[in-house]
Enzyme design. Sequence first.
Site, short mmCIF file in Angstrom:
data_model
loop_
_atom_site.label_atom_id
_atom_site.label_comp_id
_atom_site.label_asym_id
_atom_site.label_seq_id
_atom_site.Cartn_x
_atom_site.Cartn_y
_atom_site.Cartn_z
N THR A 29 20.68 3.00 6.84
CA THR A 29 22.08 2.75 7.20
C THR A 29 22.18 1.30 7.67
O THR A 29 21.15 0.62 7.80
CB THR A 29 22.54 3.71 8.32
OG1 THR A 29 21.65 3.55 9.43
CG2 THR A 29 22.53 5.16 7.85
N LEU A 63 19.78 -1.55 11.79
CA LEU A 63 18.36 -1.74 11.48
C LEU A 63 17.51 -0.62 12.05
O LEU A 63 17.60 -0.29 13.23
CB LEU A 63 17.90 -3.09 12.06
CG LEU A 63 16.43 -3.46 11.79
CD1 LEU A 63 16.21 -3.75 10.32
CD2 LEU A 63 16.02 -4.65 12.65
N ASN A 65 13.56 4.17 3.73
CA ASN A 65 12.68 3.15 4.32
C ASN A 65 11.59 3.86 5.10
O ASN A 65 11.76 5.01 5.52
CB ASN A 65 13.49 2.27 5.28
CG ASN A 65 12.65 1.17 5.92
OD1 ASN A 65 11.85 0.52 5.23
ND2 ASN A 65 12.80 0.96 7.21
N GLU A 124 1.36 7.03 7.03
CA GLU A 124 2.45 6.55 6.18
C GLU A 124 2.19 6.93 4.73
O GLU A 124 3.10 7.34 4.00
CB GLU A 124 2.61 5.02 6.29
CG GLU A 124 3.04 4.53 7.65
CD GLU A 124 3.22 3.02 7.70
OE1 GLU A 124 3.77 2.44 6.74
OE2 GLU A 124 2.80 2.40 8.70
N HIS A 134 9.25 3.18 8.55
CA HIS A 134 9.13 2.31 9.71
C HIS A 134 7.94 2.78 10.53
O HIS A 134 7.81 3.98 10.80
CB HIS A 134 10.42 2.37 10.55
CG HIS A 134 10.37 1.46 11.73
ND1 HIS A 134 10.52 0.10 11.61
CD2 HIS A 134 10.14 1.70 13.04
CE1 HIS A 134 10.40 -0.46 12.81
NE2 HIS A 134 10.17 0.49 13.69
N MET A 145 10.42 -6.70 3.95
CA MET A 145 10.67 -7.32 5.25
C MET A 145 11.95 -8.15 5.25
O MET A 145 11.93 -9.36 5.46
CB MET A 145 9.47 -8.19 5.64
CG MET A 145 8.16 -7.43 5.66
SD MET A 145 8.18 -6.02 6.79
CE MET A 145 8.00 -6.88 8.35
N SER A 157 0.83 -1.22 0.00
CA SER A 157 0.00 0.00 0.00
C SER A 157 0.86 1.26 0.00
O SER A 157 0.46 2.28 -0.58
CB SER A 157 -0.99 -0.01 1.17
OG SER A 157 -0.32 0.14 2.39
#
Length: 210
Positions: free
Chosen positions: A144, A147, A110, A177, A112, A93, A16
């Site tokens: 980077t 994680l 990314n 998001e 999160h 993932m 999504s």
Amino acid sequence: MRAMKNIVILISGRGSNMQSIVRAARSEQWPCRIAAVISNRADAQGLEFAAEHGIPTAVVASKAYPSREAFDAALQAEIDKFAPDLVVLAGFMRILTPPFVEHYAGRMLNIHPSLLPSFPGLATHRQALAAGVKVHGATVHFVTAELDHGPIVEQAVVPVLPDDDEHTLADRVLAQEHIIYPKAVRWFVEGRLRIDNGIVRVAADANPPV
Ligand code: GRF
């Protein structure tokens, strides 16, 4: 500077966030091309949306490789076929190896689902509920080797409500998001992001809407 930037989006499932970026890029006519959507799972639902929208897709199946290093090398080779200026991890993932991350340093983002540096890792909404925080949210950051770390581009905050469970909270965060990820990618495409000692600076819009 080349006018059109190439973006490669990596997904593992629903996609999504990828969809929100594709839609915004098209409706707002960003100077970019979504060059490919690549998944590490053949059954990722998002692949269908990408194909329907005329975006090249590829699968690099993580389970087909004996090690993280071998998978990351194959993934990198596939991504680089599309000469990306930016790699966008959108619900991808996988934990990535340092050489892979280094290869895309400064050009991989990314999202999160927490207000980093709180709650890295998995089950972020459960972590937030267990901690009893009153606000939660999402973070777009440069990737980077560590994680869920890396210079923060944008964040969105949502309230945690008394009756929330993981699902209601996840839905509230996901709606945000879908706003901040397209916004951050657009900033990158417009060349407005600079990393200054680990802090992301966003340059003013050269062509503000009138
Ligand atoms: C999102 O919440 C993202 O932040 C997390 O996984 C979810 C992926 O959703 N890493 P989608 O595949 O973008 O729909």
